[in-house]
Design an enzyme around this catalytic site. Structure first.
Site, PDB file in Angstrom:
ATOM      1  N   TYR A  53      42.775  43.471  29.257  1.00 27.59           N
ATOM      2  CA  TYR A  53      41.293  43.687  29.016  1.00 27.59           C
ATOM      3  C   TYR A  53      41.003  42.749  27.530  1.00 27.59           C
ATOM      4  CZ  TYR A  53      41.459  47.956  31.699  1.00 27.59           C
ATOM      5  OH  TYR A  53      41.258  48.923  32.796  1.00 27.59           O
ATOM      6  N   HIS A 111      50.140  47.799  35.293  1.00 27.58           N
ATOM      7  CA  HIS A 111      48.707  47.890  35.511  1.00 27.58           C
ATOM      8  C   HIS A 111      48.267  47.640  37.114  1.00 27.58           C
ATOM      9  CE1 HIS A 111      44.686  46.165  33.768  1.00 27.58           C
ATOM     10  NE2 HIS A 111      44.357  47.036  34.806  1.00 27.58           N
TER      11      HIS A 111
END
Ligand code: A2P
Length: 281
Positions: A53, A111
């Site tokens: 991110y 992730h």
């Protein structure tokens, strides 16, 4: 003081996880810091970021600015696919801690499994080491299938505390939720508002919102809470941040829950992110 008291789930390692958290993608820069700070001030205690991110520094800054005791927060980050080797994963975690300005992550998740790379088992061993060394309180995963979960448990004897998966009424993850219940893995929902426009504007959601005197988003977030999954809504708007958190003062009955789950579509994923094939480095 925040107005909303958020209940918690007890994870398989005995730690507590708030029943709703704050998603930080794609909040970045000065506005990103402001948005995360306002979410913490509104009462969110579970904050969800990721290396990919590119906002761990902003999240760290917002935590310091909020004035909330660090130990009250459950800070989550995620290991990217390009860092799946054992040594790479441990170095990656140290990088996350440095950017966040923290000495420990509360949750750290793989992730995506990236099965074509095939190193998620190594990455999991590194997360277990990171836990043993005190860099990470609780190791978890994201976007894992049943097979991926079984493999990492067989390798290490350590069950991920959470599996964060795409979950919303158009993709309710019935099978994975059953796997999680069997294995003792807490479900977290990413994109909980599910491509919001079609869902939040649907007749079913609008009708329930009107009936309960709440917003469409509150109806959907309440559905997650009652399924036992932890939704991680993102909003840059303080007013929406507050109302999204305020979902503990009403309840959906069995028929209302079913009416929402029935919105499921065979492939209701938002962008085709099937973890068996999707690659994200
Ligand atoms: P915004 O930041 O302008 O509030 P998801 O968490 O499912 O990924 O959805 C995130 C999107 O939903 C963001 O675009 C966010 O926009 C929007 N959103 C968040 N909360 C609400 C709400 N209460 N009503 C409508 N849209 C919302």
């Amino acid at each position: 003081m925040p107005e909303t008291t958020v209940p918690t789930h007890t994870l398989n390692d005995g730690t507590e996880l708030p029943a709703i958290g704050f998603g930080t993608y794609p909040l970045r820069g000065a506005e990103g810091v402001d948005a995360v700070e306002s979410a913490i001030r509104a009462g969110y205690r579970l904050i969800d970021t990721a290396v990919n991110y590119e906002n761990e520094a902003e999240v760290g800054e917002a935590i310091r600015r909020s004035g909330v005791d660090r130990d009250e927060l459950v800070v989550t980050s995620k290991l990217p696919g390009r860092h799946h080797g054992y040594d790479e994963a441990l170095a990656s975690i140290r990088g996350s801690l440095e950017r966040l300005g923290l000495e420990r992550l509360d949750l750290h998740l793989i992730h995506w499994p990236n099965p074509s790379v095939g190193r998620y088992r190594e990455a999991w061993r590194a997360l277990v080491t990171a836990r043993d060394e005190g860099l990470v309180r609780s190791p978890g995963v994201s976007n894992f299938t049943e097979q991926h979960l079984e493999e990492v448990v067989a390798d290490t004897g350590v069950t991920p505390v959470v599996n964060q998966v795409e979950l919303h009424p158009t993709f309710p993850q019935v099978d994975m939720r059953a796997v999680h219940a069997r294995m003792g893995v807490q479900t977290e929902s990413w994109s909980p508002l599910g491509g919001r426009d079609a869902l939040l504007g649907s007749d079913t959601v609008s009708r329930l919102a009107e009936r309960h005197g709440v917003t469409a988003a509150q109806v959907v977030l309440r559905w997650h809470v009652q399924l036992g999954s932890v939704p991680l809504p993102k909003s840059a708007t303080p007013e929406r941040q507050r109302s999204n958190l305020d979902v503990f003062g009403f309840a959906l009955d069995t028929d209302e829950m079913a009416a929402l789950t029935v919105l499921a579509q065979p492939d209701g994923r938002l962008f085709g992110g099937d973890p068996r094939t999707h690659e994200e480095m």
